[in-house]
Scaffold this active site. Structure first.
Site, mmCIF file in Angstrom:
data_model
loop_
_atom_site.group_PDB
_atom_site.id
_atom_site.type_symbol
_atom_site.label_atom_id
_atom_site.label_comp_id
_atom_site.label_asym_id
_atom_site.label_seq_id
_atom_site.Cartn_x
_atom_site.Cartn_y
_atom_site.Cartn_z
ATOM 1 C CD GLU A 134 3.095 1.781 -5.174
ATOM 2 O OE1 GLU A 134 4.070 1.017 -5.142
ATOM 3 O OE2 GLU A 134 2.350 1.900 -6.158
ATOM 4 C CD GLU A 176 -2.994 -4.497 -3.187
ATOM 5 O OE1 GLU A 176 -2.595 -3.502 -3.808
ATOM 6 O OE2 GLU A 176 -4.212 -4.808 -3.110
ATOM 7 C CG ASP A 180 -9.888 0.656 -6.113
ATOM 8 O OD1 ASP A 180 -9.239 0.320 -7.123
ATOM 9 O OD2 ASP A 180 -9.953 -0.040 -5.086
ATOM 10 C CE LYS A 240 -22.996 3.726 -8.340
ATOM 11 N NZ LYS A 240 -23.088 2.271 -8.189
ATOM 12 C CG ASP A 258 -7.208 5.996 -15.322
ATOM 13 O OD1 ASP A 258 -6.922 5.703 -14.147
ATOM 14 O OD2 ASP A 258 -8.320 5.740 -15.831
ATOM 15 C CB THR A 271 1.904 1.738 -12.041
ATOM 16 O OG1 THR A 271 0.675 2.009 -12.711
ATOM 17 C CG2 THR A 271 2.412 2.989 -11.350
ATOM 18 C CD GLU A 272 2.028 -4.255 -11.796
ATOM 19 O OE1 GLU A 272 1.189 -3.846 -10.969
ATOM 20 O OE2 GLU A 272 3.074 -4.844 -11.461
ATOM 21 C CD GLU A 331 2.365 5.610 -15.738
ATOM 22 O OE1 GLU A 331 2.652 5.322 -14.559
ATOM 23 O OE2 GLU A 331 2.942 6.494 -16.385
HETATM 24 N N1 SAH Z 1 -0.791 0.861 -8.039
HETATM 25 C C1 SAH Z 1 -1.024 -0.263 -8.936
HETATM 26 C C2 SAH Z 1 -2.413 -0.901 -8.719
HETATM 27 C C3 SAH Z 1 -3.564 0.021 -8.939
HETATM 28 S S1 SAH Z 1 -5.147 -0.763 -8.612
HETATM 29 C C4 SAH Z 1 -0.834 0.188 -10.365
HETATM 30 O O1 SAH Z 1 -0.840 1.388 -10.612
HETATM 31 O O2 SAH Z 1 -0.690 -0.672 -11.244
HETATM 32 C C5 SAH Z 1 -5.448 -0.227 -6.942
HETATM 33 C C6 SAH Z 1 -4.844 -1.188 -5.926
HETATM 34 O O3 SAH Z 1 -5.076 -0.639 -4.646
HETATM 35 C C7 SAH Z 1 -5.487 -2.569 -5.918
HETATM 36 O O4 SAH Z 1 -4.477 -3.544 -5.954
HETATM 37 C C8 SAH Z 1 -6.269 -2.607 -4.619
HETATM 38 O O5 SAH Z 1 -6.347 -3.890 -4.046
HETATM 39 C C9 SAH Z 1 -5.492 -1.661 -3.756
HETATM 40 N N2 SAH Z 1 -6.276 -1.010 -2.706
HETATM 41 C C10 SAH Z 1 -7.486 -0.424 -2.841
HETATM 42 N N3 SAH Z 1 -7.911 0.088 -1.681
HETATM 43 C C11 SAH Z 1 -6.933 -0.159 -0.774
HETATM 44 C C12 SAH Z 1 -6.782 0.127 0.610
HETATM 45 N N4 SAH Z 1 -7.742 0.757 1.292
HETATM 46 N N5 SAH Z 1 -5.650 -0.269 1.221
HETATM 47 C C13 SAH Z 1 -4.683 -0.922 0.539
HETATM 48 N N6 SAH Z 1 -4.773 -1.224 -0.772
HETATM 49 C C14 SAH Z 1 -5.876 -0.847 -1.422
#
Ligand code: SAH
Length: 216
Positions: A44, A69, A118, A122, A154, A190-191, A193
């Site tokens: 993941e 992460e 994320d 843009k 989402d 997920t959190e 979600e």
């Molecule tokens: N999957 C979780 C968190 C979503 S937020 C959920 O659904 O609740 C997106 C997460 O990805 C953040 O914790 C951020 O730090 C991480 N993240 C973003 N870009 C990343 C990258 N290039 N490599 C590893 N983690 C990354």
């Protein structure tokens, strides 16, 4: 009197408490050694506080799970959760997904999960999207033929652009939904979600399958 301020242990230091769970990237193909067994590998990217990976791992004890992460603070929360659960089949990594192809052997990964990454809305940031072409090329090298990327978001715009990227990369897309019902048997909320669902937002989900005959 000179008061010496003792430095609080930083987050890097705190993470060391979870050395059995949070591991260093193994040089080329060392995962079976780290887990103490060879098993299908599910990975993941962007695990956040780890609710998804720890619940998925509990549902599938025969699989090895690696969670990646980039932020130490949330990784710490995830490590705490995995350690409390005593999940022997989960390891976590403080790592940037951009280097994913350097920590797994070709074809080593059976499945990738990306949840609520994320969106980078843009255009000039599009290449940072974890479902963008540059990343897909890396996933292709580490995924086993026929392996899949399971993706939830989402964000309708990100979902649309991701579907385009999957098509452009020649991936077959299956189980597409623009409104995932909650509580699916093979799925874990997920959190992010949970938060989006309470806001009444629709969850989009699909699976992108990497072709079996990639190279002749
Ligand atoms: N999957 C979780 C968190 C979503 S937020 C959920 O659904 O609740 C997106 C997460 O990805 C953040 O914790 C951020 O730090 C991480 N993240 C973003 N870009 C990343 C990258 N290039 N490599 C590893 N983690 C990354």
């Amino acid at each position: 009197m000179v008061v010496r301020l003792r430095r609080k242990p930083g987050i890097a230091e705190a993470l060391k408490r979870y050395e059995g769970v949070v591991v260093a990237p193994p040089p080329g193909g060392g995962w079976p050694v780290i887990f103490g067994r060879a098993a299908p590998l599910h990975v993941e990217l962007g695990i956040g506080k780890g609710a998804f990976i720890s619940a998925m791992a509990a549902k599938a004890p025969a699989l090895n799970f690696v969670g990646i992460e980039a932020q130490r603070e949330v990784l710490y929360q995830a490590a705490k959760r995995v350690a409390a659960q005593e999940a022997a089949n989960v390891r976590l990594l403080h790592f940037d997904a951009a280097g994913i192809d350097t920590i797994f052997a070709p074809g080593e990964v059976e499945r990738l999960y990306i949840n609520f990454c994320d969106p980078w809305p843009k255009k000039r940031h599009a290449k940072r999207r974890l479902t963008g072409g540059r990343f897909l090329a890396k996933y292709r090298t580490i995924l086993a033929p026929g392996g899949a990327l399971h993706f939830k978001t989402d964000n309708a715009a990100l979902f649309a652009s991701s579907l385009e990227e999957f098509a452009a990369a020649g991936l077959a897309v299956r189980n597409v939904t623009f409104d995932l019902p909650a509580g699916g048997e093979d799925d874990v909320m997920t959190e992010y979600e949970a938060r989006f669902r309470t806001m009444g937002m629709k969850i989009h989900r699909c699976e992108a399958v990497f072709p079996v005959n990639q190279k002749a």
